[in-house]
Design an enzyme around this catalytic site. Structure first.
Site, PDB file in Angstrom:
ATOM      1  N   ASN A  42       0.869  -1.175   0.000  1.00  0.00           N
ATOM      2  CA  ASN A  42       0.000   0.000   0.000  1.00  0.00           C
ATOM      3  C   ASN A  42       0.908   1.228   0.000  1.00  0.00           C
ATOM      4  O   ASN A  42       1.230   1.762   1.044  1.00  0.00           O
ATOM      5  CB  ASN A  42      -0.887  -0.035   1.247  1.00  0.00           C
ATOM      6  CG  ASN A  42      -1.768   1.169   1.384  1.00  0.00           C
ATOM      7  OD1 ASN A  42      -1.838   2.015   0.506  1.00  0.00           O
ATOM      8  ND2 ASN A  42      -2.449   1.262   2.499  1.00  0.00           N
ATOM      9  N   THR A 134      -3.653  -6.057   0.601  1.00  0.00           N
ATOM     10  CA  THR A 134      -2.585  -5.118   0.937  1.00  0.00           C
ATOM     11  C   THR A 134      -2.729  -4.691   2.387  1.00  0.00           C
ATOM     12  O   THR A 134      -3.807  -4.809   2.975  1.00  0.00           O
ATOM     13  CB  THR A 134      -2.611  -3.881   0.015  1.00  0.00           C
ATOM     14  OG1 THR A 134      -1.421  -3.114   0.238  1.00  0.00           O
ATOM     15  CG2 THR A 134      -3.821  -3.008   0.249  1.00  0.00           C
ATOM     16  N   CYS A 135      -1.659  -4.179   2.959  1.00  0.00           N
ATOM     17  CA  CYS A 135      -1.735  -3.660   4.316  1.00  0.00           C
ATOM     18  C   CYS A 135      -2.469  -2.319   4.287  1.00  0.00           C
ATOM     19  O   CYS A 135      -2.467  -1.616   3.282  1.00  0.00           O
ATOM     20  CB  CYS A 135      -0.347  -3.478   4.916  1.00  0.00           C
ATOM     21  SG  CYS A 135       0.742  -2.461   3.929  1.00  0.00           S
ATOM     22  N   SER A 136      -3.130  -1.997   5.390  1.00  0.00           N
ATOM     23  CA  SER A 136      -3.853  -0.714   5.438  1.00  0.00           C
ATOM     24  C   SER A 136      -3.589   0.005   6.750  1.00  0.00           C
ATOM     25  O   SER A 136      -4.383   0.818   7.180  1.00  0.00           O
ATOM     26  CB  SER A 136      -5.353  -0.928   5.216  1.00  0.00           C
ATOM     27  OG  SER A 136      -5.896  -1.763   6.200  1.00  0.00           O
TER      28      SER A 136
END
Length: 150
Positions: A42, A134-136
């Site tokens: 991200n 994805t990472c957030s």
């Protein structure tokens, strides 16, 4: 043999501090698995999967079309989005194979129920899906699922 190589930014023995957008090592490159998983960082610049968070905004949901286009060397794949959500880090949605159609149906129902929005897309145990992850922030993940339509 694992996802670490690309997650940490090495491909063809070349280092990339941003990592890569890459397919889960368990998946077949021809998108014939029940669930093909694609990972990407991200990025604050909006590159890679940095724009996935925009799919959680109401303005996206109210658009007429909800598709993911995946371009490969030999084909363009089109997926219709059926689920978008943020979840704490976990692995359930990262399954690539299923013992029975019933197990896969249950999996698809859970993914649809997690969605922030109710999309007009029906998913059955005959469908193949794509998962973008994805990472957030912190240990949360932004996740998008779409079914293969072309």
């Amino acid at each position: 043999t694992n996802n670490t190589l690309y997650q940490n930014g090495k491909s063809n023995k070349k280092y990339n501090s941003a990592g890569w957008v890459f397919m889960d090592y368990r998946n077949s490159p021809n998108f014939l698995d029940k669930n093909t998983i694609i990972y990407g960082h991200n990025r604050l610049t909006g590159t890679m999967f940095g724009s996935l968070k925009e799919l959680l905004e109401d303005s996206y949901y109210h658009e007429d079309t909800h598709y993911i286009y995946l371009y490969t060397e030999n084909k363009i794949y089109v997926f219709e989005v059926f689920s978008v959500y943020t979840i704490q880090k976990e692995t359930y949605y990262l399954k690539t194979s299923f013992s029975t159609n019933k197990e896969y149906e249950k999996f698809l129902t859970i993914l649809q129920n997690r969605s922030k929005y109710s999309f007009p897309c029906t998913v059955t145990n005959q469908d193949k899906i794509i998962t973008l992850s994805t990472c957030s922030g912190n240990d949360d993940r932004t996740v998008v699922h779409g079914k293969l339509i072309y």
